[in-house]
Design a protein around this motif. Structure first.
Motif, short mmCIF file in Angstrom:
data_model
loop_
_atom_site.label_atom_id
_atom_site.label_comp_id
_atom_site.label_asym_id
_atom_site.label_seq_id
_atom_site.Cartn_x
_atom_site.Cartn_y
_atom_site.Cartn_z
N LEU A 206 -1.99 11.13 2.86
CA LEU A 206 -2.84 10.82 1.72
C LEU A 206 -4.03 9.99 2.16
CD1 LEU A 206 -0.60 9.98 -1.31
CD2 LEU A 206 -1.75 12.09 -0.70
N GLN B 232 -6.12 8.19 0.62
CA GLN B 232 -6.26 6.84 0.09
C GLN B 232 -5.30 5.88 0.76
OE1 GLN B 232 -5.07 9.43 -1.56
NE2 GLN B 232 -3.74 8.87 -3.27
N GLN B 233 -4.14 6.38 1.08
CA GLN B 233 -3.19 5.51 1.76
C GLN B 233 -3.62 5.30 3.20
OE1 GLN B 233 -0.26 4.45 0.30
NE2 GLN B 233 -0.44 5.58 -1.60
N ASP C 151 0.83 -1.21 0.00
CA ASP C 151 0.00 0.00 0.00
C ASP C 151 0.87 1.26 0.00
OD1 ASP C 151 -2.27 -1.44 0.02
OD2 ASP C 151 -2.56 -1.35 2.19
N ARG C 152 2.10 1.10 0.40
CA ARG C 152 2.95 2.27 0.55
C ARG C 152 3.79 2.57 -0.67
NH1 ARG C 152 5.49 2.11 6.47
NH2 ARG C 152 3.61 1.67 7.64
N GLN D 114 1.20 7.70 4.37
CA GLN D 114 -0.01 7.18 4.99
C GLN D 114 -0.72 8.28 5.76
OE1 GLN D 114 0.09 3.62 7.20
NE2 GLN D 114 -0.08 2.49 5.30
N ALA E 246 -5.82 2.58 4.74
CA ALA E 246 -5.25 1.31 5.15
C ALA E 246 -4.63 1.37 6.55
CB ALA E 246 -4.20 0.86 4.13
#
Lengths: 203, 261
Positions: free
Chosen positions: B137, B139-140, A88-89, B134, B143
């Motif tokens: 953003l 979208q990041q 994801d990163r 993370q 998660a």
């Protein structure tokens, strides 16, 4: 024979699709398997990315023997840290290249402490650092994109960024090299990177 | 000074800082949303610069050495704890609520979480850049780990309380909130235990102690952080004991830390 056979094949197509050979694993697939301790996956990953990694390390470290050592360290680190990779990163190759860059730069600075790198030489070497790019098929598109984006920067920005990234110099050293104030270099690098980012469409 | 540090985003992304600057910058960046976002995007951009180098096939001996080395190298365990500072997910409302907490406390907590986050991934630039990714953003951030969300829920709650205890070089912070019905423990400097031992957390109600999970370290010397398993209803204390690594159903040793809620 052919006709009937084809028919059968045709009817079985939906099935066949399910067992059709999978596309080659991506770097991300490989690293996930590496995270589970899969040595074969690690070997495949090594084969796929080691030329890019070694190319970067060679460019920064320059000394061939040291470059090999650093490359080994990087891949052992990839093995150790694979569990920490999070798709994801970002892309697996970027993740590896960030590690590689850091290690290469650390090595260059460590050896610099004893030998005092020749800064003037550094300038010459990196002035035309994009002229000798021979893109591998794999990174060709990416390289072209980077090259194009780089060209949109001012000459001063390009110079500062190349010295910092490919030369492994700190911004202070770059300032000494170019005989400009540290604040100027800081700004050149930052403005240049922001421009690069926007040109490359990094979100 | 902050203004100066902010300008280091580009140099930081290129690793063009020395260790002192790096440390100062990371401290600064982790407190500034806009700086973090810039670092994230510039780090990603920097990674692309590597594609601009000529690929060179390393000699076969490099591969042989690497393959031999990994057979004797243990892989790090997958991270089980908070990996990032929460923040982007934080709505304006909860951010406003956060301000109700003593600023110093929040900063201390954020700093602790930041140190943890760096220690967990152990990868300086990448981590900070990606943490920012993370963090910044949306979208990041979608998660973001459950642990992190729970942690944030605790410290952003209106009735959040922080209690810090110092003991023999270790600093243990308990964050808890009745409305969030959760507590979290963060610890720096707890002695490394033998492999068969672990720090177990307890939610204690009167003289009844319920196991609340193990307080593990993501790496040697790294800070430990854990959102306690279980609600706080009726709880009077949070405690830590040293237990077998797998944990015990009931404490088998006197607590090394006890915090009244």
């Amino acid at each position: 024979m052919a006709g009937g056979h084809e028919n059968v094949e045709h009817m079985r197509l939906p099935w066949l699709r399910a067992v059709a050979p999978a596309p080659p694993p991506t770097h991300e697939d490989l690293i996930r398997r590496v995270a589970l301790g899969d040595e074969a996956a690690f070997e495949a990953l090594y084969d796929a990315v080691s030329p890019t990694v070694f190319g970067l390390v060679r460019r920064i470290v320059r000394d061939p023997a040291q470059s090999e050592e650093v490359t080994q360290e990087i891949f052992v680190e990839v093995w150790q840290q694979a569990t920490r990779f999070d798709a994801d990163r970002g892309r697996a190759l970027s993740w590896i290249l960030v590690m590689a860059h850091r290690r290469a730069v650390d090595r260059v600075r460590a050896s610099q402490a004893s030998t005092e790198r020749d800064l003037r030489q550094g300038i010459k070497e990196y002035q035309d650092s994009y002229d000798d790019v021979q893109e591998s098929v794999e990174t060709k598109l990416e390289a072209e994109r980077v090259l194009k984006a780089m060209e949109s920067l001012t000459a001063a920005q390009q110079e500062a960024i190349r010295l910092a990234y490919y030369g492994g110099y700190t911004h202070q050293e770059v300032a000494n090299l170019l005989r400009v104030p540290v604040g100027t270099v800081k700004t050149r690098i930052r403005d240049g990177m922001i421009r690069l980012r926007d040109k490359l469409g990094v979100a | 000074m902050d203004e100066q540090l902010h300008l280091l985003t580009g140099a930081y992304a290129l690793n063009a800082v020395d260790d002192v600057e790096r440390a100062a910058f990371e401290r600064h960046a982790l407190e500034s949303e806009s700086t973090l976002e810039e670092v994230r995007s510039l780090s990603e951009t920097a990674a692309l610069l590597a594609y601009g180098t000529e690929a060179v096939q390393p000699p076969a001996r490099v591969k042989d050495n690497v393959m031999a080395a990994i057979r004797n190298t243990r892989q790090l365990p997958a991270p089980a704890v908070v990996r990032d500072l929460p923040a982007t997910g934080t709505s304006a409302r909860s951010r406003a609520r956060r301000r109700a907490l003593p600023a110093g406390a929040v900063r201390a907590l954020a700093a602790a979480a930041a140190v943890l986050l760096l220690a967990v991934a152990g990868l300086g630039g990448w981590v900070l850049g990606q943490a920012a990714q993370q963090r910044q953003l949306q979208q990041q951030l979608a998660a973001a780990s459950r642990e992190q969300a729970a942690m944030m829920q605790i410290i952003s709650a209106k009735d959040a309380r922080l209690a810090t205890q110092r003991m023999d070089g270790a600093v243990v912070t308990v964050a808890y909130s009745g409305s969030a019905d959760q507590a979290a423990v963060m610890a720096h400097g707890l002695p490394q235990l033998p492999e068969d031992k672990g720090y177990e957390l307890w939610i204690i109600s009167g003289d009844d102690a319920v196991p609340a999970g193990m307080l593990t370290a993501p790496a040697a010397d790294a800070p430990r952080m854990k959102v306690l398993e279980g609600g706080l209803a009726g709880a009077t204390h949070v405690g830590i004991t040293i237990e077998p690594a797998a944990g015990s159903a009931k404490p088998t040793s006197p607590p090394i830390m006890l915090q009244e809620l």
